[in-house]
Design an enzyme around this catalytic site. Structure first.
Site, PDB file in Angstrom:
ATOM      1  N   THR A 156      -0.457   2.966   4.954  1.00 56.67           N
ATOM      2  CA  THR A 156      -0.181   1.738   5.712  1.00 56.67           C
ATOM      3  C   THR A 156       1.092   1.876   6.540  1.00 56.67           C
ATOM      4  O   THR A 156       1.192   1.328   7.645  1.00 56.67           O
ATOM      5  CB  THR A 156      -0.060   0.509   4.792  1.00 56.67           C
ATOM      6  OG1 THR A 156       1.026   0.694   3.868  1.00 56.67           O
ATOM      7  CG2 THR A 156      -1.358   0.279   4.020  1.00 56.67           C
ATOM      8  N   LEU A 184      -1.938   4.979  -0.623  1.00 54.00           N
ATOM      9  CA  LEU A 184      -2.310   3.922   0.320  1.00 54.00           C
ATOM     10  C   LEU A 184      -1.063   3.315   0.951  1.00 54.00           C
ATOM     11  O   LEU A 184      -1.062   2.980   2.143  1.00 54.00           O
ATOM     12  CB  LEU A 184      -3.131   2.840  -0.383  1.00 54.00           C
ATOM     13  CG  LEU A 184      -3.537   1.659   0.513  1.00 54.00           C
ATOM     14  CD1 LEU A 184      -4.467   2.123   1.627  1.00 54.00           C
ATOM     15  CD2 LEU A 184      -4.201   0.556  -0.290  1.00 54.00           C
ATOM     16  N   TYR A 185      -0.009   3.148   0.163  1.00 52.39           N
ATOM     17  CA  TYR A 185       1.245   2.634   0.711  1.00 52.39           C
ATOM     18  C   TYR A 185       1.695   3.498   1.880  1.00 52.39           C
ATOM     19  O   TYR A 185       2.031   2.996   2.963  1.00 52.39           O
ATOM     20  CB  TYR A 185       2.325   2.612  -0.374  1.00 52.39           C
ATOM     21  CG  TYR A 185       3.714   2.350   0.155  1.00 52.39           C
ATOM     22  CD1 TYR A 185       4.068   1.096   0.649  1.00 52.39           C
ATOM     23  CD2 TYR A 185       4.677   3.355   0.164  1.00 52.39           C
ATOM     24  CE1 TYR A 185       5.344   0.856   1.150  1.00 52.39           C
ATOM     25  CE2 TYR A 185       5.954   3.125   0.652  1.00 52.39           C
ATOM     26  CZ  TYR A 185       6.280   1.879   1.143  1.00 52.39           C
ATOM     27  OH  TYR A 185       7.540   1.634   1.644  1.00 52.39           O
ATOM     28  N   ALA A 186       1.691   4.824   1.690  1.00 51.12           N
ATOM     29  CA  ALA A 186       2.087   5.738   2.752  1.00 51.12           C
ATOM     30  C   ALA A 186       1.162   5.611   3.956  1.00 51.12           C
ATOM     31  O   ALA A 186       1.612   5.645   5.113  1.00 51.12           O
ATOM     32  CB  ALA A 186       2.075   7.172   2.234  1.00 51.12           C
TER      33      ALA A 186
END
Length: 451
Positions: free
Chosen positions: A260, A256-258
């Site tokens: 965003t 999810l970090y990637a």
């Protein structure tokens, strides 16, 4: 002789009037107290309602600190503009910090200035004579005391950090009203791959909503600033081509970090296309060094090795070593300043695009991947302590097994060339670590760079 006048009636009347005044005063105080109580109760209910509907419910206990922090941020949205934005002293400090000392110097808003990269970039900009104003919410994703220590170091170099949140549109607008920023170095973000599985909303709030809020403010500014911002090497996700190049596909994020950060790149394209904002994105590859982040492997490996605790060293599911393109902080700072120096002016005014504007994306890495096993070996040598290693399979939490940067584009456009190998960089980190935490380990002296 005449008898004295009878004053009994007058005395009684005065006593009665005094009594009536006391009664009326008591009634007024009682009514005021009831009104104050009701107002206080109403405010409390409004705040409770606000917190309830503006904070995600998370089941994992590890996210409790995040929830508490979000409540603080929600309160800051209500109070920050009123508290920070009022008073000549505060505005004077903002202007003083952001005023450049060199001819044609920049006036730079650095978001995430209390963070690892933000602190180092702020110092480098100030050292060369640029004006720097920091913005940071000092959240509790990792130990806030380390961020406060960085803040104090910046203060010693006349760099002021406004304590506020990216999502506070009123505060951002006020800062842009006070200061005609020439550039924004946007480094604030919710970092970390694994924490996204515990508190996904924090990534959306910071990396997407916060970024949009900043761009909204910048597009309406006069003049519009040029923007340089931190993307991430994680956008390459499941890409298998090596080394990673800016031309490779980035539509398969593994976390999810990637996702965003990839969303941020697309949002940047939109604001560049519609509003004429000049925007440069920088994909950082595993930045490390003094004053670094405690959630990074090199940092907590150092801590656990010194404390005699076991560390987990990951292998891929096909038993290959995990490797990273570790990039020393000084090299990344040079890349950030190079991007700022070559950023063209934005072309919009009043929220309207006047001409095509610059849009760029670059890798900032070291070009030399090193296995995590080798990282541990270097730390063992520097600390003169044997690590207790547990070799385990890499969890399916969004981490990728390998990163390797191609930086030829950054070299071509602003001379980016990393010069610090991992052994040299870790030696500098360890020296800072033992000094900052007051540790007296059995660190070897006179270790050569080849070790």
């Amino acid at each position: 002789m005449a008898s004295p006048p009878d004053t009994s009636k007058t005395t009684k009347l005065e006593r009665y009037n005094t009594y009536i005044r006391k009664v009326n005063t008591s009634k007024l105080l009682a009514a005021s107290s009831k009104l104050l109580f009701r107002v206080t109760l109403l405010v409390a209910l409004v705040l409770i309602f606000f917190f309830t509907f503006n904070n995600p419910t998370v089941s994992d206990g590890a996210a409790a600190a995040g929830i508490s922090n979000h409540r603080v941020l929600a309160t800051s949205h209500l109070l920050s503009s009123a508290f920070y934005g009022s008073g000549a002293t505060w505005e004077k400090e903002v202007r003083r910090s952001s005023t450049p000392r060199r001819i044609n110097g920049f006036s730079v808003l650095v978001t995430g200035a209390g963070g690892f990269v933000g602190t180092h970039c702020s110092l480098a900009l100030k050292k060369r004579g640029d004006g720097v104003l920091g913005l940071d919410n000092f959240n509790s994703y990792y130990d806030p005391s380390l961020k406060r220590a960085r803040q104090q170091m910046l203060k010693q170099h006349d760099i002021f950090i406004v304590e506020g949140d990216l999502n506070d549109a009123e505060l951002l607008s006020k800062l842009f009203d006070i200061v005609p920023f020439t550039h924004v170095l946007h480094l604030a973000a919710q970092a970390g791959v694994r924490y996204a599985m515990q508190n996904p909303q924090s990534y959306v709030r910071s990396n997407i909503a916060g970024f949009v809020n900043l761009l909204e403010t910048a597009k309406n500014a006069d003049p519009q600033p040029s923007i340089v911002w931190a993307s991430s090497s994680s956008v390459y996700g499941l890409n298998t081509e090596n080394p990673f190049s800016e031309s490779h596909r980035t539509d398969q994020p593994a976390s999810l970090y990637a996702a965003t950060k990839k969303a941020g790149e697309e949002i940047a394209h939109t604001y560049n296309h519609i509003y004429g904002l000049a925007i440069t994105g920088l994909r950082f590859f595993t930045v490390y060094g003094p004053w670094g982040r405690p959630d990074m492997a090199y940092f907590f490996f150092t801590k656990d090795i010194l404390q005699g605790k076991p560390i987990n060293v990951y292998q891929t599911h096909d038993e290959k070593e995990v490797a990273r393109d570790f990039t020393y902080i000084d090299d990344v700072v040079k890349g950030c300043l190079g991007a700022l120096d070559t950023a063209e002016k934005s072309t919009g005014k009043g929220g309207k695009k006047k001409a095509p504007a610059q849009l760029r994306i670059y890798n900032l890495g070291n070009t030399s991947p090193v296995s995590v096993g080798k990282l541990v070996s270097i730390l063992e040598n520097l600390l003169n302590v044997k690590a207790k290693k547990h070799i385990i399979k890499m969890p399916r939490n969004g981490d990728v097994p390998y990163t390797h940067a191609n930086v030829s584009l950054a070299y071509r456009d602003f001379g980016y060339k990393p010069t610090t190998d991992l052994s040299t960089g870790l030696r500098k980190f360890v020296k800072w670590y033992v000094s900052y935490y007051g540790i007296k380990p059995r660190v070897k002296k006179g270790i050569t760079d080849s070790n």
